[in-house]
Design a protein around this motif. Sequence first.
Motif, PDB file in Angstrom:
ATOM      1  N   ALA A 189       0.837  -1.200   0.000  1.00  0.00           N
ATOM      2  CA  ALA A 189       0.000   0.000   0.000  1.00  0.00           C
ATOM      3  C   ALA A 189       0.872   1.250   0.000  1.00  0.00           C
ATOM      4  O   ALA A 189       0.643   2.188  -0.786  1.00  0.00           O
ATOM      5  N   LYS A 190       1.870   1.274   0.841  1.00  0.00           N
ATOM      6  CA  LYS A 190       2.770   2.425   0.933  1.00  0.00           C
ATOM      7  C   LYS A 190       3.507   2.641  -0.385  1.00  0.00           C
ATOM      8  O   LYS A 190       3.668   3.777  -0.860  1.00  0.00           O
ATOM      9  N   PHE A 191       3.931   1.550  -1.021  1.00  0.00           N
ATOM     10  CA  PHE A 191       4.627   1.660  -2.304  1.00  0.00           C
ATOM     11  C   PHE A 191       3.742   2.347  -3.351  1.00  0.00           C
ATOM     12  O   PHE A 191       4.180   3.279  -4.037  1.00  0.00           O
ATOM     13  N   TYR A 192       2.492   1.889  -3.465  1.00  0.00           N
ATOM     14  CA  TYR A 192       1.613   2.456  -4.492  1.00  0.00           C
ATOM     15  C   TYR A 192       1.206   3.895  -4.160  1.00  0.00           C
ATOM     16  O   TYR A 192       1.080   4.735  -5.057  1.00  0.00           O
ATOM     17  N   TYR A 193       1.002   4.184  -2.889  1.00  0.00           N
ATOM     18  CA  TYR A 193       0.687   5.565  -2.515  1.00  0.00           C
ATOM     19  C   TYR A 193       1.860   6.498  -2.849  1.00  0.00           C
ATOM     20  O   TYR A 193       1.661   7.599  -3.375  1.00  0.00           O
ATOM     21  N   GLU A 194       3.060   6.071  -2.501  1.00  0.00           N
ATOM     22  CA  GLU A 194       4.231   6.920  -2.765  1.00  0.00           C
ATOM     23  C   GLU A 194       4.449   7.108  -4.257  1.00  0.00           C
ATOM     24  O   GLU A 194       4.819   8.200  -4.716  1.00  0.00           O
ATOM     25  N   LYS A 195       4.196   6.060  -5.028  1.00  0.00           N
ATOM     26  CA  LYS A 195       4.324   6.179  -6.486  1.00  0.00           C
ATOM     27  C   LYS A 195       3.282   7.158  -7.028  1.00  0.00           C
ATOM     28  O   LYS A 195       3.595   8.002  -7.882  1.00  0.00           O
ATOM     29  N   ALA A 196       2.059   7.071  -6.543  1.00  0.00           N
ATOM     30  CA  ALA A 196       1.006   7.987  -6.992  1.00  0.00           C
ATOM     31  C   ALA A 196       1.358   9.423  -6.636  1.00  0.00           C
ATOM     32  O   ALA A 196       1.111  10.346  -7.428  1.00  0.00           O
ATOM     33  N   LEU A 197       1.936   9.617  -5.449  1.00  0.00           N
ATOM     34  CA  LEU A 197       2.327  10.964  -5.033  1.00  0.00           C
ATOM     35  C   LEU A 197       3.378  11.549  -5.968  1.00  0.00           C
ATOM     36  O   LEU A 197       3.352  12.747  -6.283  1.00  0.00           O
ATOM     37  N   GLN A 198       4.291  10.722  -6.431  1.00  0.00           N
ATOM     38  CA  GLN A 198       5.318  11.172  -7.369  1.00  0.00           C
ATOM     39  C   GLN A 198       4.718  11.561  -8.721  1.00  0.00           C
ATOM     40  O   GLN A 198       5.215  12.474  -9.393  1.00  0.00           O
ATOM     41  N   LEU A 199       3.638  10.891  -9.089  1.00  0.00           N
ATOM     42  CA  LEU A 199       3.097  11.055 -10.438  1.00  0.00           C
ATOM     43  C   LEU A 199       2.094  12.195 -10.569  1.00  0.00           C
ATOM     44  O   LEU A 199       1.985  12.807 -11.633  1.00  0.00           O
ATOM     45  N   THR A 200       1.350  12.479  -9.504  1.00  0.00           N
ATOM     46  CA  THR A 200       0.271  13.446  -9.638  1.00  0.00           C
ATOM     47  C   THR A 200       0.755  14.883  -9.464  1.00  0.00           C
ATOM     48  O   THR A 200       1.685  15.155  -8.711  1.00  0.00           O
ATOM     49  N   SER A 201       0.077  15.797 -10.157  1.00  0.00           N
ATOM     50  CA  SER A 201       0.330  17.225  -9.990  1.00  0.00           C
ATOM     51  C   SER A 201      -0.873  17.915  -9.349  1.00  0.00           C
ATOM     52  O   SER A 201      -0.857  19.121  -9.126  1.00  0.00           O
ATOM     53  N   ASP A 202      -1.910  17.136  -9.042  1.00  0.00           N
ATOM     54  CA  ASP A 202      -3.127  17.664  -8.435  1.00  0.00           C
ATOM     55  C   ASP A 202      -2.874  17.925  -6.942  1.00  0.00           C
ATOM     56  O   ASP A 202      -2.622  16.984  -6.187  1.00  0.00           O
ATOM     57  N   PRO A 203      -2.954  19.177  -6.500  1.00  0.00           N
ATOM     58  CA  PRO A 203      -2.643  19.471  -5.084  1.00  0.00           C
ATOM     59  C   PRO A 203      -3.581  18.783  -4.108  1.00  0.00           C
ATOM     60  O   PRO A 203      -3.154  18.351  -3.026  1.00  0.00           O
ATOM     61  N   ASP A 204      -4.853  18.659  -4.455  1.00  0.00           N
ATOM     62  CA  ASP A 204      -5.802  17.985  -3.560  1.00  0.00           C
ATOM     63  C   ASP A 204      -5.477  16.505  -3.444  1.00  0.00           C
ATOM     64  O   ASP A 204      -5.551  15.924  -2.350  1.00  0.00           O
ATOM     65  N   LEU A 205      -5.137  15.898  -4.588  1.00  0.00           N
ATOM     66  CA  LEU A 205      -4.777  14.482  -4.565  1.00  0.00           C
ATOM     67  C   LEU A 205      -3.482  14.273  -3.791  1.00  0.00           C
ATOM     68  O   LEU A 205      -3.330  13.290  -3.063  1.00  0.00           O
ATOM     69  N   LYS A 206      -2.544  15.201  -3.931  1.00  0.00           N
ATOM     70  CA  LYS A 206      -1.297  15.113  -3.172  1.00  0.00           C
ATOM     71  C   LYS A 206      -1.581  15.106  -1.666  1.00  0.00           C
ATOM     72  O   LYS A 206      -1.013  14.306  -0.916  1.00  0.00           O
ATOM     73  N   ASP A 207      -2.455  15.993  -1.235  1.00  0.00           N
ATOM     74  CA  ASP A 207      -2.787  16.054   0.193  1.00  0.00           C
ATOM     75  C   ASP A 207      -3.419  14.741   0.658  1.00  0.00           C
ATOM     76  O   ASP A 207      -3.099  14.227   1.738  1.00  0.00           O
ATOM     77  N   ALA A 208      -4.335  14.220  -0.153  1.00  0.00           N
ATOM     78  CA  ALA A 208      -4.995  12.959   0.199  1.00  0.00           C
ATOM     79  C   ALA A 208      -3.988  11.821   0.279  1.00  0.00           C
ATOM     80  O   ALA A 208      -4.054  10.975   1.189  1.00  0.00           O
TER      81      ALA A 208
END
Length: 368
Positions: A189-208
Motif C-alpha cells: 500500500a505504501k509503495f503504491y501511494y508513494e508512487k502515486a504521489l510522485q506522479l500526480t500534480s493535483d494538489p488535492d490528490l497530493k494532500d490525500a
Amino acid sequence: MDSKKYLADWYDEIGFLEQREDGSQILNGVPIPMLQSDIIEEIKHPDKDDRLDVGSIFTAMCIVVGLDEKFPYAQNYLTFLKRTEDDTVGAIQYRMVEAAERGEVERLYLLAKAKEAVRGNIDDRLETTYAMEGIYNRRWKEDRGESSDDLLKEIMDRYEKIIEDDPENADAHMSLGRIYQARAFYIKAKFYYEKALQLTSDPDLKDALRECIDDVHEPAAIDAARTYLHYGRYEDALKSIGEVESQYADPGASNHIKGMAYYGMGAYDRAVEYLREAVRHSREADVLNDYAIALAANENEKEAIETLAEVIEMEPENRTALMNRGILYYREKNYPAALVDFERAYRLVASDELWELIEQTRKRSEDM
C-alpha cells in the motif's frame, strides 16, 4: 466480471419488443430492448402518439451491452451506439451520475461498462473498475468478500493493466494502494501511494495521498520488521521499528519484534526485557510463547514454564506451547510431565520425530 454470478437478476430485467415488418424499422429490424420496469411504465402511461420513450430504449441498449457481449443483439446495439460516439458517451455519463446519486451500484457498473465498450479510453476503464469496486464493497458487507474473491482479483488485475498501459496514471496507483491497505498489505500500500504521489500534480490528490501514506507508515514499518525477522536480518528489523518509535507506535507489536530481534542476535537479557514489555500490552499466545522461549534461553525456566502454562490454559490445543513446555520439563528431567505434553502435541499433529521423542521420554520415565 462474471455477470451471471454478480448480475443475474439483470438477465430477467431485459425484454425485447419485436418491430412490425411492414413499418419503418430501426437497428436493421432487430428487436428493440427495454427494461421490464420501463415496459410496465409504458403500459401504465402510454404516449398519446403511441411512441416509445427513446431514453428508455437507449438505457436498455447500454444495459445489454454492459451486461454481456454475448447477450442476444448486444453487438447490434453496440454498433448502433458507436455511430455517434460523443453523443452516446455524454448520454451514458448523464445516466451514470443519476445511478451514482441513487446508490444503484449495479446499474452504475453496467452503464460504465457500456461506455467502456463504446469508447474505452483509460478514464473509461478506470470508471468501470471503480464501479466494480462498488459491487465488491456491497458484497463484502454481506459476507466479508468470501464469495467474491474472483471479483477482487479482477479489479486488481484491471488496475495493474491500466498501469501497464499508462505507467504514469496516479489514480490507478492510488486505487491499488487503497485495496492493499484494506487487505492489510501495508508495505505494498505504501509503495503504491508513494508512487502515486510522485506522479500526480493535483494538489488535492497530493494532500490525500500524504494522509494515506501517514496512515500506513507505521503498520508498513512493522510488517517490514517482521519480514526482516523471518529472514534473520535482525539489525534491519530493529532499524525498521526505530523509524516508527513514538507515542503513536503499537507498543505491544514493536516490543515483541525488538525482543525477538535481540533473541535472534543472542542478547537474551535484552530479549527478555523487551518481550516482558510486550506481554504487558498483549497477552496473545504467540507473544507469551516467544517470551517463554527467551526466559528459558536466559536460564529462567521456572517462569518460562509458568508462562507456557498460561498459554495452554487459554488455548489447550496450542501445539507450540505444549512442545515448548514438554521440552522444558524434559530438560528438568521431569519426564512424566514432559510425556503428557508430548502426547497431547502428538494427538494434535503426528510426526515420526515426535513419536521417537515420546518413546524416549516414556523409557526415561519408566527408568526413574
